[in-house]
Enzyme design. Structure first.
Site, PDB file in Angstrom:
ATOM      1  CB  SER A 172      32.230  65.385 -24.934  1.00 59.58           C
ATOM      2  OG  SER A 172      31.081  64.613 -25.134  1.00 59.58           O
ATOM      3  CE  LYS A 195      24.853  68.312 -31.066  1.00 66.31           C
ATOM      4  NZ  LYS A 195      24.981  67.164 -30.125  1.00 66.31           N
TER       5      LYS A 195
END
Length: 184
Positions: free
Chosen positions: A137, A44
């Site tokens: 997160s 990512k």
């Protein structure tokens, strides 16, 4: 990412650190659903080269949504070469105002090696304080660790790698499988 459409889905942790003329963007590879790790090797953090100048983008949230935003960002950078702030503000305006784009679930960290911006679907384009930005997160864990490590005798990559290791030790939605990109 965790909302009513995809309950229990958690993305990744992305961290950007600027130090001594270098900017490092690091992202872990974990994607979880509830207590299950669905993938541990997601990538990512991406390098874009619109108009020949390098830009690194890290994203947290939906991958398909993030790729839609990356394509838009690339077009903005091609129409305004070398103007990262302008491209990010234009993207945030489109993201906030467009009926289709406003439903996209992702956050971005964008850097050209000089500036770092956090771009959100709420229309925010934020420059981090203290030369550190984090999303995802485990973003708060990575941010706290990196800020604590900024006083250590480490280069930008060393701070990023150690901060991500600390975040991975604390956050169950973060792992140690890193993708790291360096600019500068």
């Amino acid at each position: 990412m965790s909302d009513e459409k995809f309950p229990g889905w958690h993305g990744t942790t992305i961290l950007a650190v600027r130090r001594a003329g270098k900017v490092v963007v690091a992202g872990d590879g974990q994607v979880s659903v509830g207590q299950t790790v669905m993938k541990g090797t997601a990538r990512k953090v991406r390098r874009l080269s619109p108009g020949g100048s390098d830009v690194v983008v890290g994203f947290a949230g939906s991958t398909a949504d993030a790729f839609t935003l990356l394509e838009r960002l690339e077009r903005k950078l091609e129409s305004a070469p070398g103007q990262l702030a302008r491209a990010c503000v234009d993207l945030a305006k489109d993201w906030r105002m467009d009926k289709y784009l406003r439903n996209l679930e992702a956050m971005l960290i964008v850097t050209d090696g000089k500036d770092i911006f956090v771009v959100t679907g709420a229309g925010d384009v934020l420059e981090p304080e203290h030369d550190v930005a984090a999303i995802g997160s485990g973003g708060n864990y990575a941010l706290a660790a990196a800020r604590g490590l900024m006083s250590a005798d480490l280069d930008a990559e060393g701070v990023a790698r150690q901060a991500m290791a600390i975040a991975a030790d604390i956050c169950v939605y973060t792992n140690g499988n890193l993708t790291v990109e360096v600019l500068g």
